[in-house]
Design an enzyme around this catalytic site. Structure first.
Site, mmCIF file in Angstrom:
data_model
loop_
_atom_site.group_PDB
_atom_site.id
_atom_site.type_symbol
_atom_site.label_atom_id
_atom_site.label_comp_id
_atom_site.label_asym_id
_atom_site.label_seq_id
_atom_site.Cartn_x
_atom_site.Cartn_y
_atom_site.Cartn_z
ATOM 1 N N LYS A 120 3.133 -13.365 -0.495
ATOM 2 C CA LYS A 120 3.239 -12.574 0.727
ATOM 3 C C LYS A 120 2.849 -13.457 1.902
ATOM 4 O O LYS A 120 1.723 -13.953 1.970
ATOM 5 C CB LYS A 120 2.322 -11.363 0.635
ATOM 6 C CG LYS A 120 2.358 -10.482 1.861
ATOM 7 C CD LYS A 120 1.557 -9.221 1.640
ATOM 8 C CE LYS A 120 1.564 -8.354 2.880
ATOM 9 N NZ LYS A 120 0.744 -7.152 2.695
ATOM 10 N N LYS A 136 7.808 -11.622 -0.203
ATOM 11 C CA LYS A 136 7.866 -10.805 0.999
ATOM 12 C C LYS A 136 7.523 -11.644 2.213
ATOM 13 O O LYS A 136 6.520 -12.354 2.168
ATOM 14 C CB LYS A 136 6.855 -9.673 0.826
ATOM 15 C CG LYS A 136 6.674 -8.802 2.005
ATOM 16 C CD LYS A 136 5.681 -7.731 1.690
ATOM 17 C CE LYS A 136 5.393 -7.006 2.970
ATOM 18 N NZ LYS A 136 4.184 -6.266 2.920
HETATM 19 C C1 PBG Z 1 -0.134 -3.794 3.756
HETATM 20 C C2 PBG Z 1 1.311 -4.023 3.845
HETATM 21 C C3 PBG Z 1 2.043 -4.537 4.932
HETATM 22 C C4 PBG Z 1 3.381 -4.411 4.578
HETATM 23 C C5 PBG Z 1 3.436 -3.870 3.299
HETATM 24 N N1 PBG Z 1 2.142 -3.664 2.853
HETATM 25 C C6 PBG Z 1 1.612 -4.992 6.253
HETATM 26 C C7 PBG Z 1 0.805 -6.201 6.412
HETATM 27 O O1 PBG Z 1 0.522 -6.956 5.485
HETATM 28 O O2 PBG Z 1 0.392 -6.403 7.546
HETATM 29 C C8 PBG Z 1 4.543 -4.778 5.458
HETATM 30 C C9 PBG Z 1 5.818 -4.127 5.098
HETATM 31 C C10 PBG Z 1 6.866 -4.142 6.144
HETATM 32 O O3 PBG Z 1 6.764 -4.795 7.200
HETATM 33 O O4 PBG Z 1 7.865 -3.460 5.914
HETATM 34 N N2 PBG Z 1 -0.905 -4.769 3.232
#
Ligand code: PBG
Length: 329
Positions: A196, A249
């Protein structure tokens, strides 16, 4: 291979029949996962301004939404919660009657076979908006692990099929696996947000899930977008800790990462998350007539699959499933 004749590849692009026959990558409704934002703050659906066509849903709106998803052939949802109360430790995420626990039970009573995935993280539940328990301005990694493990067990108890830890806490997969097994949830799978990135494409999500950090950013725990080798280490670690599936992601800006992970670990199911900013870019460009919404949606999702994703989490889940259904009728 060497060709003595001039080979004309255009011969195999001549008609829509031949193009369809030779298409390498195909989209199927059951490979899309629909994210849902479940809110405790309102009792009617709330439009999310930064994500045209997307809503925060109260529990009372779930039945209609789930029935629509099922009628379109979607098999799975990913849940995010908007609790009425937040605090420093995100304890509402552990409440048996918390918004996600209630949503899971509600969905399972409406559609027992729909696969329910619960996002495991603290940013939606903490008043500071970070993805863990803080020690000063830093995340306390090991204190966070304990809460994540409890959260996963609580979601499993409510009926979640899979849990998806997204906080980039080191050791989260192992801590969650051990806690689930100890609580007899050996059949609950872990979809790890293994790779991520610290991405600005999450911007609209932070409005949607009310989870923006109140200070600083997430660069000390999410990955540097400039790194690829590190993604392989993250993936390998999570596999060794017991992850059942891996996630990359965001998706469109990280097709090379999806490809590398699938090439290195072909046996591990791989999911890609087409995030809020990717959705918003296409939607807003379509709204002002610059891009064709349907065609760019198909092209973006096809590219993510072609790169190596087996499953795609996308805010277009309903739209693409509706398109695929119409095409087959
Ligand atoms: C929470 C999380 C996030 C997303 C999914 N889970 C936000 C972040 O890490 O700030 C982002 C998903 C999206 O932008 O569609 N940890």
């Amino acid at each position: 291979m060497s060709y003595t004749l001039p080979l004309r590849l255009k011969r195999l692009r001549k008609t829509s029949a031949v193009r369809a026959m030779l298409q390498e990558t195909h989209l199927h409704a059951e490979q899309f996962i629909a994210p849902l934002f479940i809110t405790e703050l309102h009792d009617t659906p709330q439009a999310i301004n930064s994500m045209p066509g997307y809503y925060q849903l109260p529990l009372s709106a779930l039945e209609q939404e789930i029935k629509t998803l099922i009628s379109l052939g979607i098999q799975s949802v990913l849940l995010f919660g908007l609790p009425a109360e937040k605090n420093a430790c995100g304890t509402q995420s552990l409440n048996k009657h918390g918004i996600i626990q209630q949503a899971i039970r509600r969905i399972k009573s409406i559609a027992p076979t729909l696969l329910v995935i619960a996002d495991v993280c603290l940013c939606e539940y903490t008043d500071h908006g970070h993805c863990g328990i803080l020690d000063g301005e830093q995340i306390d990694n090991d204190a966070t692990l304990k809460v994540l493990a409890q959260q996963a067990v609580s979601f499993a108890e409510a009926g979640a099929d899979w849990v998806a830890p997204s906080s980039m806490t080191d050791g989260m997969v192992l801590a969650i696996r051990e806690a689930l097994d100890k609580a007899n949830h050996t059949d609950v799978a872990i979809l790890s947000y293994a790779v991520k990135y610290s991405s600005h494409f999450y911007g609209p999500f932070r409005e949607a899930a009310l989870g923006a950090p109140k200070f600083g950013d997430r660069k000390t725990y999410q990955m540097n977008p400039a790194n690829a080798a590190e993604a392989l280490r993250e993936a390998e670690l999570d596999i060794n800790e017991g992850a059942d599936l891996l996630m990359v992601k965001p998706a469109m800006q990280y097709l090379d990462i999806i490809h590398r992970i699938k090439t290195r670990f072909p046996e591990v199911p791989l999911c890609a998350y087409q995030v809020s900013g990717e959705y918003a870019m296409l939607k807003f460009a379509a709204t002002v007539g610059i891009l064709d919404e349907t065609q760019t949606m198909i092209e973006s999702l096809t590219a993510i699959k072609r790169a190596g994703a087996d499953l795609i989490i996308t805010y277009f889940a309903k739209d693409i499933a509706a398109y695929l259904q119409d095409r087959h009728e």
